[in-house]
Design a protein around this motif. Structure first.
Motif, PDB file in Angstrom:
ATOM      1  N   ALA A  83       0.825  -1.210   0.000  1.00  0.00           N
ATOM      2  CA  ALA A  83       0.000   0.000   0.000  1.00  0.00           C
ATOM      3  C   ALA A  83       0.859   1.259   0.000  1.00  0.00           C
ATOM      4  O   ALA A  83       0.507   2.258  -0.638  1.00  0.00           O
ATOM      5  N   TRP A  84       1.988   1.234   0.723  1.00  0.00           N
ATOM      6  CA  TRP A  84       2.869   2.405   0.711  1.00  0.00           C
ATOM      7  C   TRP A  84       3.341   2.699  -0.702  1.00  0.00           C
ATOM      8  O   TRP A  84       3.472   3.860  -1.111  1.00  0.00           O
ATOM      9  N   GLU A  85       3.628   1.654  -1.472  1.00  0.00           N
ATOM     10  CA  GLU A  85       4.117   1.850  -2.835  1.00  0.00           C
ATOM     11  C   GLU A  85       3.025   2.390  -3.748  1.00  0.00           C
ATOM     12  O   GLU A  85       3.322   3.082  -4.731  1.00  0.00           O
ATOM     13  N   LEU A  97      -0.622  12.190  -0.463  1.00  0.00           N
ATOM     14  CA  LEU A  97      -1.120  11.748   0.844  1.00  0.00           C
ATOM     15  C   LEU A  97       0.061  11.403   1.745  1.00  0.00           C
ATOM     16  O   LEU A  97       1.027  10.769   1.308  1.00  0.00           O
ATOM     17  N   SER A  98      -0.018  11.796   2.997  1.00  0.00           N
ATOM     18  CA  SER A  98       1.103  11.614   3.921  1.00  0.00           C
ATOM     19  C   SER A  98       0.818  10.623   5.036  1.00  0.00           C
ATOM     20  O   SER A  98       1.697  10.346   5.848  1.00  0.00           O
ATOM     21  N   LEU A  99      -0.393  10.087   5.100  1.00  0.00           N
ATOM     22  CA  LEU A  99      -0.775   9.155   6.153  1.00  0.00           C
ATOM     23  C   LEU A  99      -1.386   7.909   5.535  1.00  0.00           C
ATOM     24  O   LEU A  99      -2.098   7.992   4.519  1.00  0.00           O
ATOM     25  N   LEU A 100      -1.138   6.774   6.155  1.00  0.00           N
ATOM     26  CA  LEU A 100      -1.746   5.522   5.703  1.00  0.00           C
ATOM     27  C   LEU A 100      -2.348   4.802   6.897  1.00  0.00           C
ATOM     28  O   LEU A 100      -1.674   4.542   7.894  1.00  0.00           O
ATOM     29  N   GLU A 109       2.665   7.556   9.552  1.00  0.00           N
ATOM     30  CA  GLU A 109       3.198   8.614   8.716  1.00  0.00           C
ATOM     31  C   GLU A 109       3.952   7.989   7.536  1.00  0.00           C
ATOM     32  O   GLU A 109       4.465   6.874   7.635  1.00  0.00           O
ATOM     33  N   ARG A 110       4.075   8.737   6.435  1.00  0.00           N
ATOM     34  CA  ARG A 110       4.735   8.201   5.254  1.00  0.00           C
ATOM     35  C   ARG A 110       6.180   7.790   5.537  1.00  0.00           C
ATOM     36  O   ARG A 110       6.681   6.836   4.952  1.00  0.00           O
ATOM     37  N   ARG A 111       6.842   8.483   6.439  1.00  0.00           N
ATOM     38  CA  ARG A 111       8.240   8.142   6.712  1.00  0.00           C
ATOM     39  C   ARG A 111       8.398   6.762   7.341  1.00  0.00           C
ATOM     40  O   ARG A 111       9.518   6.269   7.475  1.00  0.00           O
ATOM     41  N   CYS A 112       7.293   6.117   7.705  1.00  0.00           N
ATOM     42  CA  CYS A 112       7.370   4.752   8.226  1.00  0.00           C
ATOM     43  C   CYS A 112       7.598   3.733   7.112  1.00  0.00           C
ATOM     44  O   CYS A 112       7.943   2.574   7.405  1.00  0.00           O
ATOM     45  N   ALA A 113       7.397   4.113   5.874  1.00  0.00           N
ATOM     46  CA  ALA A 113       7.498   3.153   4.773  1.00  0.00           C
ATOM     47  C   ALA A 113       8.885   2.533   4.700  1.00  0.00           C
ATOM     48  O   ALA A 113       9.036   1.315   4.550  1.00  0.00           O
ATOM     49  N   GLU A 114       9.922   3.346   4.809  1.00  0.00           N
ATOM     50  CA  GLU A 114      11.282   2.817   4.743  1.00  0.00           C
ATOM     51  C   GLU A 114      11.580   1.940   5.954  1.00  0.00           C
ATOM     52  O   GLU A 114      12.232   0.889   5.836  1.00  0.00           O
ATOM     53  N   SER A 115      11.097   2.351   7.125  1.00  0.00           N
ATOM     54  CA  SER A 115      11.298   1.539   8.333  1.00  0.00           C
ATOM     55  C   SER A 115      10.649   0.167   8.183  1.00  0.00           C
ATOM     56  O   SER A 115      11.201  -0.850   8.613  1.00  0.00           O
ATOM     57  N   LEU A 116       9.466   0.131   7.572  1.00  0.00           N
ATOM     58  CA  LEU A 116       8.776  -1.140   7.370  1.00  0.00           C
ATOM     59  C   LEU A 116       9.546  -2.021   6.396  1.00  0.00           C
ATOM     60  O   LEU A 116       9.693  -3.232   6.621  1.00  0.00           O
ATOM     61  N   ARG A 117      10.030  -1.439   5.325  1.00  0.00           N
ATOM     62  CA  ARG A 117      10.801  -2.220   4.357  1.00  0.00           C
ATOM     63  C   ARG A 117      12.033  -2.839   5.026  1.00  0.00           C
ATOM     64  O   ARG A 117      12.324  -4.026   4.833  1.00  0.00           O
ATOM     65  N   ASP A 118      12.742  -2.054   5.827  1.00  0.00           N
ATOM     66  CA  ASP A 118      13.918  -2.580   6.526  1.00  0.00           C
ATOM     67  C   ASP A 118      13.525  -3.678   7.514  1.00  0.00           C
ATOM     68  O   ASP A 118      14.224  -4.689   7.650  1.00  0.00           O
ATOM     69  N   PHE A 119      12.405  -3.485   8.203  1.00  0.00           N
ATOM     70  CA  PHE A 119      11.906  -4.455   9.174  1.00  0.00           C
ATOM     71  C   PHE A 119      11.634  -5.792   8.489  1.00  0.00           C
ATOM     72  O   PHE A 119      12.051  -6.857   8.982  1.00  0.00           O
ATOM     73  N   ILE A 127       8.836   1.557  15.912  1.00  0.00           N
ATOM     74  CA  ILE A 127       8.706   2.948  15.471  1.00  0.00           C
ATOM     75  C   ILE A 127       8.154   3.846  16.574  1.00  0.00           C
ATOM     76  O   ILE A 127       7.897   5.030  16.351  1.00  0.00           O
ATOM     77  N   GLY A 128       7.964   3.285  17.768  1.00  0.00           N
ATOM     78  CA  GLY A 128       7.453   4.080  18.875  1.00  0.00           C
ATOM     79  C   GLY A 128       6.010   4.487  18.721  1.00  0.00           C
ATOM     80  O   GLY A 128       5.612   5.574  19.167  1.00  0.00           O
ATOM     81  N   ALA A 129       5.194   3.630  18.110  1.00  0.00           N
ATOM     82  CA  ALA A 129       3.784   3.958  17.898  1.00  0.00           C
ATOM     83  C   ALA A 129       3.042   4.104  19.222  1.00  0.00           C
ATOM     84  O   ALA A 129       3.330   3.406  20.198  1.00  0.00           O
ATOM     85  N   ALA A 130       2.081   5.007  19.243  1.00  0.00           N
ATOM     86  CA  ALA A 130       1.294   5.284  20.443  1.00  0.00           C
ATOM     87  C   ALA A 130       0.004   4.466  20.438  1.00  0.00           C
ATOM     88  O   ALA A 130      -0.641   4.311  19.394  1.00  0.00           O
ATOM     89  N   ALA A 131      -0.377   3.953  21.596  1.00  0.00           N
ATOM     90  CA  ALA A 131      -1.655   3.257  21.751  1.00  0.00           C
ATOM     91  C   ALA A 131      -2.762   4.281  21.974  1.00  0.00           C
ATOM     92  O   ALA A 131      -2.565   5.284  22.658  1.00  0.00           O
ATOM     93  N   VAL A 132      -3.916   4.035  21.377  1.00  0.00           N
ATOM     94  CA  VAL A 132      -5.068   4.933  21.512  1.00  0.00           C
ATOM     95  C   VAL A 132      -6.220   4.160  22.129  1.00  0.00           C
ATOM     96  O   VAL A 132      -6.611   3.099  21.629  1.00  0.00           O
TER      97      VAL A 132
END
Length: 218
Positions: free
Chosen positions: A99-101, A107-110, A156-166, A181-186
């Motif tokens: 989906a990031w690709e 759009l900056s959020l997924l 955020e879009r900048r997570c795309a590269e982190s996910l690929r590396d993961f 990525i330090g995601a926050a719980a809601v």
């Protein structure tokens, strides 16, 4: 200076956030505990299960795609992009990677969400985004009061590269990626039933009962 997102009038906030957000519905599971069926295509009140999820999200985002590896033609009949996994054996995060690709560049959020969750909250994206905005986190995920809903998350879009590396490292668990990525719980403990999905026949039965009760109450 522009006001913080939280200070935008409530009537405009959803539209403001939707204008920069896309979503992917994760429909690539094997449905093993349901006998291997394509569970997101189960019929609910005359529509496939995943269509109910898409309708919940449509007012909250500007773009929706479906992550699916089987029955692509049936998903594509609804007119949304259908994205196969770019790599195999990595679970639902492979659908987020695809989906990031495909996400439109403006759009900056997924948002990622399960395609077999027909009752998703109508303020899901707003609440996740506000938590990200308040904490400075790169992502946020729903917590229903009992457990984290790790496949119901905003990035955020900048997570795309982190996910690929993961995924390149051979990792695959959504919970671990969110932690990395330090995601926050809601907190969504006010509406845990909105995250019901289909893991077993008894889950499907309670979804059918809720849908019937809601239709009767209208």
């Amino acid at each position: 200076m522009a006001p913080p997102e939280a200070e935008v009038p409530a009537a405009d906030l959803g539209e403001k956030i939707a204008a920069k957000a896309g979503a992917v519905l994760l429909c690539g599971g094997q449905g093993r505990r349901m006998g291997g069926i394509e569970k997101c295509l189960l019929p609910l009140l005359g529509k496939p299960l995943w269509v109910h999820a898409a309708e919940r999200l449509r007012p909250q985002v500007s773009w929706i795609a479906v992550s699916a590896n089987r029955e692509s033609n049936r998903y594509a009949a609804a007119g949304l992009p259908v994205l196969p996994d770019r790599r195999s054996g990595t679970g639902p995060l492979a659908g987020v990677e695809a989906a990031w690709e495909a996400l439109p560049p403006d759009l900056s959020l997924l948002l990622a969400a399960p395609g077999d969750s027909p009752f998703l909250p109508d303020d899901l994206v707003v609440r996740l985004f506000l938590r990200m905005n308040a904490t400075g986190a790169r992502g946020a995920f729903a917590h229903d009061g009992a457990r984290g809903q790790f496949l119901c998350a905003l990035f955020e879009r900048r997570c795309a590269e982190s996910l690929r590396d993961f995924l390149d490292r051979g990792e695959r668990r959504a919970e671990e990626f969110l932690r990395s990525i330090g995601a926050a719980a809601v907190d969504f403990s006010d509406r845990p039933a909105d995250f019901w999905n289909v893991n077993a026949p008894e889950d499907w039965e309670r979804i059918l009962q809720r849908a019937a009760a809601e239709r009767k109450a209208r």
